[in-house]
Structure formats: C-alpha cells, structure tokens
Design an enzyme around this catalytic site. Sequence first.
Site, PDB file in Angstrom:
ATOM      1  N   HIS A  28       6.219  -2.951  -6.769  1.00  0.00           N
ATOM      2  CA  HIS A  28       6.345  -4.373  -6.419  1.00  0.00           C
ATOM      3  C   HIS A  28       5.086  -5.073  -6.935  1.00  0.00           C
ATOM      4  O   HIS A  28       4.015  -4.469  -6.974  1.00  0.00           O
ATOM      5  CB  HIS A  28       6.438  -4.466  -4.892  1.00  0.00           C
ATOM      6  CG  HIS A  28       6.714  -5.828  -4.357  1.00  0.00           C
ATOM      7  ND1 HIS A  28       5.733  -6.780  -4.225  1.00  0.00           N
ATOM      8  CD2 HIS A  28       7.858  -6.393  -3.906  1.00  0.00           C
ATOM      9  CE1 HIS A  28       6.268  -7.881  -3.706  1.00  0.00           C
ATOM     10  NE2 HIS A  28       7.551  -7.673  -3.501  1.00  0.00           N
ATOM     11  N   ASP A  54       2.190   2.374  -0.507  1.00  0.00           N
ATOM     12  CA  ASP A  54       2.852   1.113  -0.154  1.00  0.00           C
ATOM     13  C   ASP A  54       4.116   1.482   0.624  1.00  0.00           C
ATOM     14  O   ASP A  54       5.119   1.896   0.048  1.00  0.00           O
ATOM     15  CB  ASP A  54       3.185   0.347  -1.440  1.00  0.00           C
ATOM     16  CG  ASP A  54       4.027  -0.895  -1.165  1.00  0.00           C
ATOM     17  OD1 ASP A  54       4.428  -1.109  -0.003  1.00  0.00           O
ATOM     18  OD2 ASP A  54       4.282  -1.644  -2.122  1.00  0.00           O
ATOM     19  N   GLN A  97       8.739  -0.553   2.290  1.00  0.00           N
ATOM     20  CA  GLN A  97      10.175  -0.265   2.398  1.00  0.00           C
ATOM     21  C   GLN A  97      10.471   1.062   3.101  1.00  0.00           C
ATOM     22  O   GLN A  97      11.634   1.445   3.210  1.00  0.00           O
ATOM     23  CB  GLN A  97      10.833  -0.252   1.003  1.00  0.00           C
ATOM     24  CG  GLN A  97      10.775  -1.582   0.268  1.00  0.00           C
ATOM     25  CD  GLN A  97      11.563  -2.704   0.945  1.00  0.00           C
ATOM     26  OE1 GLN A  97      12.347  -2.487   1.869  1.00  0.00           O
ATOM     27  NE2 GLN A  97      11.356  -3.929   0.491  1.00  0.00           N
ATOM     28  N   LYS A 103       9.591  -6.900   7.972  1.00  0.00           N
ATOM     29  CA  LYS A 103      10.710  -6.093   7.453  1.00  0.00           C
ATOM     30  C   LYS A 103      11.185  -5.081   8.502  1.00  0.00           C
ATOM     31  O   LYS A 103      12.094  -4.305   8.261  1.00  0.00           O
ATOM     32  CB  LYS A 103      10.284  -5.352   6.180  1.00  0.00           C
ATOM     33  CG  LYS A 103       9.994  -6.269   4.998  1.00  0.00           C
ATOM     34  CD  LYS A 103       9.728  -5.453   3.762  1.00  0.00           C
ATOM     35  CE  LYS A 103       8.968  -6.203   2.681  1.00  0.00           C
ATOM     36  NZ  LYS A 103       9.711  -7.291   2.074  1.00  0.00           N
ATOM     37  N   CYS A 141      10.562  -9.116  -7.426  1.00  0.00           N
ATOM     38  CA  CYS A 141       9.107  -8.956  -7.593  1.00  0.00           C
ATOM     39  C   CYS A 141       8.755  -7.639  -8.264  1.00  0.00           C
ATOM     40  O   CYS A 141       7.740  -7.001  -7.932  1.00  0.00           O
ATOM     41  CB  CYS A 141       8.362  -9.082  -6.268  1.00  0.00           C
ATOM     42  SG  CYS A 141       8.633 -10.647  -5.459  1.00  0.00           S
TER      43      CYS A 141
HETATM   44  N1  7TS Z   1       5.780  -3.618  -1.487  1.00  0.00           N
HETATM   45  C1  7TS Z   1       7.107  -3.444  -1.532  1.00  0.00           C
HETATM   46  C2  7TS Z   1       7.654  -2.111  -1.965  1.00  0.00           C
HETATM   47  C3  7TS Z   1       7.954  -4.475  -1.141  1.00  0.00           C
HETATM   48  O1  7TS Z   1       9.275  -4.286  -1.184  1.00  0.00           O
HETATM   49  C4  7TS Z   1       7.398  -5.717  -0.732  1.00  0.00           C
HETATM   50  C5  7TS Z   1       8.261  -6.884  -0.375  1.00  0.00           C
HETATM   51  C6  7TS Z   1       6.017  -5.846  -0.684  1.00  0.00           C
HETATM   52  C7  7TS Z   1       5.228  -4.781  -1.082  1.00  0.00           C
HETATM   53  C8  7TS Z   1       5.343  -7.099  -0.213  1.00  0.00           C
HETATM   54  O2  7TS Z   1       5.566  -7.315   1.134  1.00  0.00           O
HETATM   55  P1  7TS Z   1       5.097  -8.675   1.843  1.00  0.00           P
HETATM   56  O3  7TS Z   1       5.648  -8.557   3.218  1.00  0.00           O
HETATM   57  O4  7TS Z   1       3.614  -8.684   1.809  1.00  0.00           O
HETATM   58  O5  7TS Z   1       5.699  -9.792   1.057  1.00  0.00           O
HETATM   59  N2  7TS Z   1       9.514  -6.861  -0.986  1.00  0.00           N
HETATM   60  C9  7TS Z   1      10.402  -7.878  -1.031  1.00  0.00           C
HETATM   61  C10 7TS Z   1      11.649  -7.719  -1.646  1.00  0.00           C
HETATM   62  O6  7TS Z   1      12.031  -6.691  -2.184  1.00  0.00           O
HETATM   63  N3  7TS Z   1      12.308  -8.878  -1.547  1.00  0.00           N
HETATM   64  O7  7TS Z   1      11.542  -9.767  -0.908  1.00  0.00           O
HETATM   65  C11 7TS Z   1      10.354  -9.148  -0.581  1.00  0.00           C
END
Ligand code: 7TS
Length: 404
Positions: free
Chosen positions: A121, A199, A202, A225, A362
């Site tokens: 990501h 990371d 997910q 999430k 992303c």
């Molecule tokens: N890493 C992964 C693997 C992710 O899927 C996401 C967010 C992030 C980091 C960043 O997370 P945040 O909460 O700091 O934004 N992924 C997604 C997605 O797949 N669609 O919207 C956000």
Amino acid sequence: MAFDIKKIREDFPILKRKMNGKPLIYFDNAATSQKPAPVIDAEREFYEKYNANIHRSIHRLGEEATKKYEEAHDKASKFINAGFEEVVFTSGTTESLNLLAYSLGSEIKEGDEMVISQAEHHSNFVQWQQLAKNKRAKLKFAEITDDGTLDLGQLSRILNKKTRIVSLFHVSNVLGTINPIKKISKIIKEKSNACFIVDAAQSAPHMKLNVKELGCDFLAFSGHKMLAPTGIGVLYGKQELLEKMQPFMFGGEMIKHVTFEDTKFNDLPWKFEAGTANIAQAIGLGAAIDYLNKAGMQNIERHDAELAKYCYRLLDSMGDVEIYGPEERNSLVSFNVKNVHAHDTAAVLDSEGIAVRAGHHCAMPLHSLLGIPASARASFYLYNTKEEIDALGEGLKKVSKVFS
Ligand code: 7TS
C-alpha cells in the site's frame, strides 16, 4: 458469545439501511469497517459522561477519562500479546509507518539498503522511497510471483548486511495474499541485521495476532478497519527498540522534565504520544476490541477466509471474471469483469445496493505490475454472508450483460 451472525448483524445499525430500495450489502471493509452499537455507545458515553483531557487533571472527570484511556491501551496491548510499554497509539497505520520512517530513518546513511515488496500500500511505500532518495540509500523490492505470492527465495537473495529496514504487508489489500511472517522473520534475521516492520492493516481485523510469535520488531494497524472509530491506530515496537528511538513529535505529554537547556522524555509509551490524544476514539477502540474478543478472533478468521474462498470460487466459475492473487487468501477478492472498467462494474453493483471499491486501492505500482489501471474489490467482515456473495454474483451477471 457464540459466533451468531444473525445477532452480530443486529448490532450494526447501518446494516438496516436500504440502497435504491435494496438491502445494503457492504463489501468495502478493507477500506473501513462498519461500527457496532457498543462502539458507537462508548464514544457517546465519553462525551456525555466523562469528557476531559487525560494525564494532566486532578479533577474526577480527568481521572475517569485517563483510566478509560489507559484501559484501552491495555486492551490493545493484550490484543496482540505485547507489553503495555510496547503499544503506542497513533491516528492509524499511515501515521505508525511514517513515525517509523522518521525515527528509524534518522539513522539511515548513504549506501544503506531497505526492502519493501512490490505489493505494498502507498502508506508502506512512499515514505521509504522518499527516505531512500533523501539519504542516497537503496530501496530494493521483494518480488511477487505470477500466482500473487511473495517470492521468498528472491527476498532472501536481496538481503545482506547493508539491509537496515524490511517493511512488508501481512495481508495484501489487493491480492489477499497472506505473507508467512514467522518464516520471513527467520530469513531476515539469518541474512541481515535489519529491523522487520509488519503492516498489519489488513490482518489485525481478521486474525489473532501474537507479536511474540510473529517475530517482527514493529507492527502497525488501524482501528477503523476493525470496528473502531477513525483516527486511532497502533504502533507496536519491541520495548528495547522504542527505548532507543527518537520521538517523532515533540510537545505536551511526551516529556518528563523540560529546562531551558534540554528535555528528558517521558516513559514508554507516552514518549511517542505528544499532544492531546484521540481520547474518544481510543476508548472506542477499546470497545471494538472487547467486541472482537467476544465474537472470537479465531471464529472471525475462519468466517472471513471462508467467505473469501466462496467468493473466489463463484467468480472463478463465471468465466468472464479475472481474479488477482492466489486462491489461499484472507477476507477479500480483487477482480475485473473482462473488457469492463472497474468503475463501471462498481457503478452497476451500487445500483444493486452492493458497495465495492474500484480503483488502484492505493497500490499503483502493483497495478502497473498486473498490467491493469484498476480493479474492483469485494472485502468481507464478520457480518457478511454467503447469500450476499450470491447477490454479488447476480450483480456481476448484470455487469456482463450491460457491457457486452
Ligand atoms: N496498509 C494497508 C495494507 C492498507 O490496506 C491500508 C489501507 C493502509 C496501510 C493504510 O491505512 P490507514 O488506515 O492509515 O489509511 N487500505 C485501504 C484500502 O485498501 N482501501 O482504503 C484504504
């Protein structure tokens, strides 16, 4: 609580909504999950009953707020089997990973090497790329094989004594691939002295994580999430590493003593929590963790993997749907209906009340590797059902018909 999906669904007020007269089918959980009543109530209760700033007030409200905030910290630490000192609250995965790039990055020198994968990501990509540019360090990429899994042999070959940081996804937000973190930790320790960052954006919502077993040095995830409010997330770090690291932000609460000449920083984890915290959101995260623990993380993992497999097989059987990533996966499926742009697919599904995400999620470099501009993605959580996936199948038949 047994894993009673009917009861679980009743806890999520938003699932009662109708979209275009049809029941909402929410398949955009990888972007953010919906929130159950106990989480919404916990946030409301904070504002209605004991709203005050934390770690500073002698009055009763301040003490109550501090106690609840620290309880949330404790729940988050236990959720991943970390020590209390090892869990820092941030605004989410993005801030956690940027904190690391800033603090660990200050030690990076010209000629040092860092490793990420081709499927990260952007929030585990851009900061390492920019750090490498600024420090004249080298950013190397662990490759993804044709079946959408990480090539461990190639990863092992690009590691050496110059590798300082390795930062990899646990579950890919596009491919659904589950990286074997324990095995990867061993490879990294054998071949380098690098810090290993995971990371877990997910994976934390869908699997029982145990940082001691995973063997990583740092791990990041987002509350929103996993049923919690937005604006709260976690950075786990091994205590001895966090002790040595420079704070990312300076200000109130992260200090023990300040003079005109110098500052003594606060104890862990507060050293990394400068300024007024996201108190209501943290308390909401505590309530979300209680909810997940009651439902049982093992039950959730089984349920979400089962839905992903069911969806994979259904889409695979349709003939005109291309799926990205391996069959063995967790909680999500990205795909394209042949010759149809993902945005068109998502628009038709939306007219059926089905919310999926379409775009590059992303992960632009990964999409360029796959040779596609975009994909559609259905991502599942504990309140989703196989019947909803059947409705997705019917919706996709409509997509094929409209665009053929
Ligand atoms: N890493 C992964 C693997 C992710 O899927 C996401 C967010 C992030 C980091 C960043 O997370 P945040 O909460 O700091 O934004 N992924 C997604 C997605 O797949 N669609 O919207 C956000």
